[in-house]
Design an enzyme around this catalytic site. Structure first.
Site, PDB file in Angstrom:
ATOM      1  N   LYS A 202       3.572   8.942  -9.697  1.00 19.58           N
ATOM      2  CA  LYS A 202       2.929   8.994 -11.023  1.00 19.58           C
ATOM      3  C   LYS A 202       3.918   9.543 -12.056  1.00 19.58           C
ATOM      4  CE  LYS A 202      -1.123   7.682  -9.499  1.00 19.58           C
ATOM      5  NZ  LYS A 202      -0.749   7.390  -8.106  1.00 19.58           N
TER       6      LYS A 202
HETATM    7  N1  T4K Z   1      -7.054   6.602  -7.064  1.00 16.73           N
HETATM    8  C1  T4K Z   1      -6.190   5.691  -7.550  1.00 16.73           C
HETATM    9  C2  T4K Z   1      -6.687   4.678  -8.521  1.00 16.73           C
HETATM   10  C3  T4K Z   1      -4.843   5.719  -7.166  1.00 16.73           C
HETATM   11  O1  T4K Z   1      -3.981   4.785  -7.620  1.00 16.73           O
HETATM   12  C4  T4K Z   1      -4.409   6.707  -6.258  1.00 16.73           C
HETATM   13  C5  T4K Z   1      -3.022   6.748  -5.814  1.00 16.73           C
HETATM   14  C6  T4K Z   1      -5.351   7.656  -5.777  1.00 16.73           C
HETATM   15  C7  T4K Z   1      -6.674   7.551  -6.219  1.00 16.73           C
HETATM   16  C8  T4K Z   1      -5.007   8.721  -4.790  1.00 16.73           C
HETATM   17  O2  T4K Z   1      -4.135   9.700  -5.325  1.00 16.73           O
HETATM   18  P1  T4K Z   1      -3.134  10.516  -4.304  1.00 16.73           P
HETATM   19  O3  T4K Z   1      -3.967  11.071  -3.156  1.00 16.73           O
HETATM   20  O4  T4K Z   1      -2.066   9.558  -3.852  1.00 16.73           O
HETATM   21  O5  T4K Z   1      -2.606  11.616  -5.185  1.00 16.73           O
HETATM   22  C9  T4K Z   1       1.365   4.704  -4.242  1.00 16.73           C
HETATM   23  C10 T4K Z   1       0.989   6.175  -4.192  1.00 16.73           C
HETATM   24  O6  T4K Z   1       1.220   6.735  -2.904  1.00 16.73           O
HETATM   25  C11 T4K Z   1      -0.424   6.461  -4.583  1.00 16.73           C
HETATM   26  O7  T4K Z   1      -0.456   7.819  -4.981  1.00 16.73           O
HETATM   27  C12 T4K Z   1      -0.851   5.618  -5.763  1.00 16.73           C
HETATM   28  N2  T4K Z   1      -2.243   5.795  -6.092  1.00 16.73           N
HETATM   29  C13 T4K Z   1      -0.594   4.156  -5.487  1.00 16.73           C
HETATM   30  C14 T4K Z   1      -0.962   3.287  -6.675  1.00 16.73           C
HETATM   31  O8  T4K Z   1       0.786   3.980  -5.275  1.00 16.73           O
HETATM   32  P2  T4K Z   1       2.202   3.091  -2.376  1.00 16.73           P
HETATM   33  O9  T4K Z   1       1.746   2.877  -0.987  1.00 16.73           O
HETATM   34  O10 T4K Z   1       2.384   1.911  -3.234  1.00 16.73           O
HETATM   35  O11 T4K Z   1       3.544   3.980  -2.419  1.00 16.73           O
HETATM   36  P3  T4K Z   1       5.003   3.622  -1.986  1.00 16.73           P
HETATM   37  O12 T4K Z   1       5.455   4.644  -1.014  1.00 16.73           O
HETATM   38  O13 T4K Z   1       5.094   2.191  -1.569  1.00 16.73           O
HETATM   39  O14 T4K Z   1       5.839   3.842  -3.333  1.00 16.73           O
HETATM   40  C15 T4K Z   1       5.779   2.966  -4.438  1.00 16.73           C
HETATM   41  C16 T4K Z   1       7.192   2.787  -4.992  1.00 16.73           C
HETATM   42  O15 T4K Z   1       7.699   4.021  -5.474  1.00 16.73           O
HETATM   43  C17 T4K Z   1       8.188   2.251  -3.987  1.00 16.73           C
HETATM   44  O16 T4K Z   1       9.037   1.301  -4.626  1.00 16.73           O
HETATM   45  C18 T4K Z   1       9.024   3.470  -3.600  1.00 16.73           C
HETATM   46  C19 T4K Z   1       8.972   4.343  -4.858  1.00 16.73           C
HETATM   47  N3  T4K Z   1       9.025   5.780  -4.540  1.00 16.73           N
HETATM   48  C20 T4K Z   1       8.001   6.327  -3.836  1.00 16.73           C
HETATM   49  C21 T4K Z   1       8.015   7.665  -3.534  1.00 16.73           C
HETATM   50  C22 T4K Z   1       6.886   8.298  -2.733  1.00 16.73           C
HETATM   51  C23 T4K Z   1      10.117   6.532  -4.956  1.00 16.73           C
HETATM   52  O17 T4K Z   1      11.049   5.997  -5.572  1.00 16.73           O
HETATM   53  N4  T4K Z   1      10.125   7.880  -4.672  1.00 16.73           N
HETATM   54  C24 T4K Z   1       9.117   8.499  -3.979  1.00 16.73           C
HETATM   55  O18 T4K Z   1       9.155   9.715  -3.760  1.00 16.73           O
HETATM   56  O19 T4K Z   1       1.123   4.087  -3.020  1.00 16.73           O
END
Ligand code: T4K
Length: 389
Positions: A202
């Protein structure tokens, strides 16, 4: 399905990827590293690492002020914040939610033996369609959870009047909506409470984290108890609870990031405007617009593939990823197409037509700190080539 043009100079045709390093949709902003390290040293010197420490309390105050709201109750994640808010509001039976959202919105209910009932979205806003919500109300319904998808505020007035009419609780998943407004009113002031996510992806983050914003003193007090096992004082447990606490180090990242928040939003706005200009003559994708009259955080750059495109959304995403442009298909498939909901409601798709259609067309493009005008232009050039037929 039409094949992508094999004569183009694309990575899927064997050319070198356009970008040597990947571009992400969720690259974290790090803020002032020296400041974060100073906060970290102070935490280590104090030897107070968690359990409602001074950094968490300061961050809560700053976030509440930023949103003109009475209470910010910080938690260890947005998902736990949703679970605690749902429990504090005493939701049970059935609760109406969109299916076109991140899976955490539905799971936070199912995890607590509450039935998520999926209502369709308005295809223009991507948020709950109030008329669809009305159709899903039954005698077992106790609440509605709206989602401010992409930070664009849901139809809060219409949802509130449905909630009032049927005596339902209304809360919002505001995970994407830090700092966003509707008619000038900041998020945090709609429904009974609203839940933010501070996950690393975020634009405002605390590594992992989240919070509930509310103007309800009693509700805030209940959630403060619930996030700390129900403890009131050292030996006194007066409420059921869990461990939903935010750590001091997470709050230090938040306090660091909040100092640079205006700069980050300015940057995000610039990236969004660059995409808007570059995509103006591309008829194959439509950019989802933000209302410039409101405060937006411009965190997500969202396009929908139009009927004019000779190739599919999935072909575009796969080809972009081959170029190291890590665009995403958020939120596909919809919640009702994921387990356990696909087993529980195998026919839900027949009344979630807008949700399905939108989820099959959306591409979220890289935004955030690593993007600049030149990179945006190059990403858009790839889309132009991919969809030129
Ligand atoms: N409600 C809604 C509407 C939400 O969108 C979310 C979370 C929640 C509730 C729940 O909130 P939290 O419990 O998560 O606080 C990501 C996030 O993990 C998630 O928080 C978020 N929504 C969702 C929309 O996106 P993924 O599975 O797409 O994450 P990931 O690991 O594939 O990362 C996305 C991109 O960011 C990749 O290209 C890698 C990059 N990245 C990721 C991380 C973790 C980085 O560059 N650095 C990092 O540290 O879910």
């Amino acid at each position: 399905m039409k094949q992508l043009n094999t004569t183009h100079d694309l990575a899927i045709n064997g050319a070198e990827p356009a970008f040597t390093e990947p571009l992400h949709v969720g690259r974290p902003s790090i803020g002032d590293r020296e400041l974060f390290l100073r906060f970290t040293n102070e935490i280590l010197d104090r030897q107070w690492l968690t359990n409602n420490g001074p950094v968490v309390r300061e961050l809560e105050g700053r976030i509440a002020d930023y949103h003109d709201v009475s209470h910010c109750v910080a938690m260890c994640s947005g998902t736990v914040a949703l679970e605690i808010a749902i429990r504090a509001l005493q939701l049970k039976g059935e609760v109406i939610v969109p299916s076109y959202t991140f899976i955490a919105t539905a799971h936070a209910l199912h995890w607590q033996a509450i039935t998520p009932i999926f209502a369709d979205i308005d295809p223009h806003t991507h948020n709950l369609d109030p008329a669809a919500v009305r159709r899903m109300i039954t005698p077992r319904t106790t609440g509605i959870i709206g989602v401010h998808l992409w930070g664009r505020i849901a139809a809060v007035e219409a949802l509130q009047s449905i909630a009032d009419e049927y005596q339902l609780k209304l809360m919002f998943d505001a995970a994407h909506a830090f700092g966003c407004t509707r008619a000038g009113t900041k998020v945090g002031n709609f429904g009974s409470c609203e839940v933010l996510s501070f996950h690393a992806t975020k634009f405002f983050h605390t590594f992992e984290g989240g919070a509930v914003l509310t103007n309800d003193d009693e509700l805030a007090e209940t959630m403060r108890l619930m996030r700390n096992f129900g403890f009131s004082g050292v030996d006194n447990v007066i409420h059921p609870g869990t461990n939903g606490k935010m750590t001091e180090i997470a709050a230090a990242m938040g306090l660091t990031n909040i100092q640079s928040i205006d700069k980050v939003i300015d940057h995000n706005r610039g990236v969004y405007q660059a995409y808007s200009e570059a995509l103006a003559d591309v008829a194959t994708v439509d950019l989802l617009a933000y209302d410039e009259e409101e405060s937006n955080n411009y965190q997500y750059v969202v396009v929908e593939v139009t009927d004019n495109s000779p190739v599919t959304r999935d072909q575009i995403v796969d080809a972009l990823q081959a170029e190291n442009v890590l665009a995403r298909r958020y939120f596909w498939p919809c919640c009702h197409r994921k387990k356990p909901y696909s087993d529980l409601y195998p026919n839900a798709g027949s009344f979630l037509l807008n949700s399905e259609r939108v989820s099959e067309r959306v591409i979220v493009l890289p935004a955030g700190p690593e993007m600049d005008d030149e990179r945006v232009d190059r990403v858009v050039s790839i889309i132009r080539v991919l969809t030129s037929g």
